[in-house]
Write an enzyme that holds these catalytic residues in place. Structure first.
Site, PDB file in Angstrom:
ATOM      1  N   TYR A 334       1.048  -1.156  -0.075  1.00 52.19           N
ATOM      2  CA  TYR A 334       0.004  -0.143   0.009  1.00 52.19           C
ATOM      3  C   TYR A 334       0.976   1.073   0.172  1.00 52.19           C
ATOM      4  CZ  TYR A 334      -4.433  -2.728   1.198  1.00 52.19           C
ATOM      5  OH  TYR A 334      -5.404  -3.405   1.369  1.00 52.19           O
ATOM      6  N   ASP A 362      -6.338  -0.800  -5.829  1.00 51.68           N
ATOM      7  CA  ASP A 362      -8.069  -0.577  -5.897  1.00 51.68           C
ATOM      8  C   ASP A 362      -8.674  -0.073  -4.574  1.00 51.68           C
ATOM      9  OD1 ASP A 362      -7.336  -2.718  -4.128  1.00 51.68           O
ATOM     10  OD2 ASP A 362      -8.444  -4.299  -5.289  1.00 51.68           O
ATOM     11  N   HIS A 453     -10.258  -6.997  -4.648  1.00 50.20           N
ATOM     12  CA  HIS A 453      -9.858  -6.696  -3.351  1.00 50.20           C
ATOM     13  C   HIS A 453     -11.042  -8.121  -2.684  1.00 50.20           C
ATOM     14  CE1 HIS A 453      -7.374  -4.201  -1.052  1.00 50.20           C
ATOM     15  NE2 HIS A 453      -7.992  -4.753   0.132  1.00 50.20           N
TER      16      HIS A 453
END
Length: 591
Positions: A334, A362, A453
């Protein structure tokens, strides 16, 4: 075979119903586990997990867990013990209790007193998880999900005040806490954990999911199992595989089947991998992601492990836990709003030896995961009522608390800049349309993961397997198929699901939740068993399909005529429907 009892809809107001349900669950698991004796190693692991289970009863840690990865990012040391001066003057519990305000905040962790007043505004999990527990022993909140040496990284030496004299009174010790559950619920789950069937009786991935649903805390189960909004995409990810059928070949010599393949320059034993999932210590408090690493590498079949930025353990701990130096581990990234933190993290994991970076794209904002949000963040015995006096976002749930640091301004330019800063292959994770796969190929990344996800972000996104079927022919037409590797995840529960994705051109297939559940119930041995189950299903199905290697898996082995016909009923997946627990409506408060 496990009998999937409809036990979840029990009236909360009927004690007799609760007792009957508890007895039914126990009898089911007793009957299920009576045929095969447990191995010695399994019994030892089971006892350790049972003893550690009470350490998980923490509600407030879920708001603090956004700091797990954030604080672990700079952990360059394998030595995880904080450096403390035990010769300092001891501090009395009464003195600690005086410092119970946001502007004067002391806490006790493992018998040592810290002044966190200046750290409060910088805590990635928000101030409230610390503020509401000022003047208390917060060991039960801190310890399960933080590497001990994060204290050294973020607490100045002068703020490490000294050892506690004796112990805090019970009313000033943060208790193990499980939101939404009574002591009876917790006791029943602990008993069920001690009655888990032997691994030899587990025959498919749904068995792990069912057992996890009965033994995890409500908060852990909600966090692991939740999808976005109405969970349409969460279900569709799986159901889409049921609209694809095989066209098997016959009279083929299938005595020898080879399911090994190559991914990102590494030869791998199987065409699937363990996808990144956050907070494994919610289910396996002792070992977390370390047991996933061990399970991926300890058996005959070695499987790539993708390590999450939001892991409960530091990258150092997870990589050190791998049984072999040759084990393949990737890192899911991330991107932090503070790019220096991201740059330092990338350098660190590259130095540690990960083989690729999977950049998640996403999640510019976390999806509305309502099952998770129903179990509202609560930090004190007073719970939400006390928190209504503050501006804390009560209904954020664990997922929202975790998302604070993720940069919503991430663009294609940032991906290109990241390529210049590392020699690692870069894979973009979370691609959901063909046009973006083409763009990724054009800018020269090593691969993409078609993923939504796990149905946890934008509800009504298409299933990744459907995007894969649309994308691969277009890449071939544009001579881009060999420019990057295409992976897929989401909804995979069977070896046949893996084969369908491979036939459509996927390089590898990721699974997340099934390995979470296996790890939660059985630790490293559960992860290894899940790998064996999937491997055996793939080998058997390849024989029945009439192929002997991954290279022989082609689109002509599939019937895709109903893939996009979402209004057409799919075959009823009995096991999936039995273990699936959907969103619920808000209930009235107790009088």
């Amino acid at each position: 075979m496990l009998k999937y009892k409809p036990l979840l809809k029990i009236s909360k107001n009927c004690e007799a119903a609760i007792l009957r349900a508890s007895k039914t669950r126990l009898n089911t698991i007793r009957a299920y586990g009576s045929t095969v004796p447990k191995s010695k190693s399994f019994e030892q692991d089971s006892r350790k997990r049972t003893q550690s289970w009470t350490a998980l009863r923490v509600g407030a840690i879920l708001a603090a867990t956004s700091s797990v990865a954030y604080l672990n990012w700079h952990n360059g040391q394998i030595d995880n013990e904080p450096k403390l001066d035990m010769n300092k003057q001891k501090i009395s519990p009464a003195e600690v209790a005086k410092h119970n305000k946001p502007d004067d905040c002391w806490v006790v962790i493992n018998g040592y007193v810290y002044d966190l007043t200046r750290f409060l505004p910088n805590h990635p999990g928000g101030q409230d998880v610390i503020k509401f527990n000022a003047g208390k022993d917060v060991t039960a909140i801190f310890e399960p999900l933080h590497a001990p040496n994060v204290i050294d990284k973020y607490i100045a030496p002068e703020k490490k005040l000294g050892p506690l004299q004796g112990s805090m009174p019970p009313e000033l010790v943060c208790p193990p806490y499980a939101p939404g559950e009574t002591k009876e619920d917790i006791a029943r789950k602990e008993q069920l954990k001690s009655l888990l069937p032997p691994l030899d009786n587990i025959i498919n991935l749904y068995d792990f999911e069912y057992l996890a649903s009965q033994t995890l805390t409500k908060q852990a189960w909600a966090y692991y199992s939740s999808g976005a909004n109405d969970e349409v995409t969460h279900r569709e990810n799986h159901n889409a595989y049921h609209r694809i059928f095989f066209k098997p070949k016959i009279l083929v010599d299938v005595r020898k089947v080879d399911i090994s393949t190559d991914m990102l320059g590494s030869h791998v034993d199987v065409p699937f991998y363990v996808s990144a999932t956050a907070l494994c210590k919610l289910g396996n408090p002792l070992e977390g992601e370390k047991d996933v690493a061990r399970g991926c590498g300890q058996g005959v079949t070695k499987v790539p492990q993708m390590i999450s930025t939001l892991a409960s353990c530091s990258p150092e701990e997870i990589i050190e836990a791998a049984p072999s130096d040759k084990q393949i581990q990737w890192y899911q990234l991330y991107v932090n709003s503070d790019r220096k933190i991201t740059d330092d993290l990338v350098k660190n994991v590259e130095k540690l030896g990960v083989k690729a970076l999977f950049v998640t794209v996403d999640a510019p904002s976390l999806g509305q995961r309502e099952k998770d949000m129903k179990l509202k963040f609560s930090n004190t015995k007073a719970g939400p009522k006390a928190m209504k006096k503050t501006n804390v976002e009560e209904s954020q749930g664990a997922s929202r608390a975790l998302s604070k640091f993720i940069d919503p301004s991430l663009t294609w330019k940032d991906i290109e800049e990241l390529k210049k800063k590392t020699k690692l292959p870069i894979v973009i994770k979370g691609v959901q349309r063909t046009e973006d796969v083409i763009k990724a190929a054009e800018i020269g990344v090593s691969g993409v993961v078609l993923s939504n996800h796990g149905g946890r972000q934008l509800d009504f996104s298409r299933a990744p397997i459907e995007v894969l079927a649309e994308t691969m022919p277009i890449l071939e037409q544009r001579n881009l198929k060999d420019k990057l590797e295409v992976f897929v995840d989401g909804g995979v529960r069977r070896g046949t699901d893996v084969l369908k994705a491979l036939c459509l051109g996927a390089k590898g297939v990721g699974l997340g939740r099934p390995f979470l559940y296996a790890n939660s119930c059985y630790g490293r041995n559960g992860v290894e068993k899940a790998i064996e189950i999937l491997r055996d299903e793939i080998e058997m199905s390849m024989r029945l399909l009439g192929v002997t290697s991954i290279a022989e898996l082609k689109p002509d082995l599939l019937d895709l005529s109903t893939l996009k016909a979402r209004t057409v009923g799919v075959p009823n997946d009995v096991l999936y429907n039995e273990v699936y627990e959907g969103p619920t409506l808000t209930e009235f408060e107790d009088a």
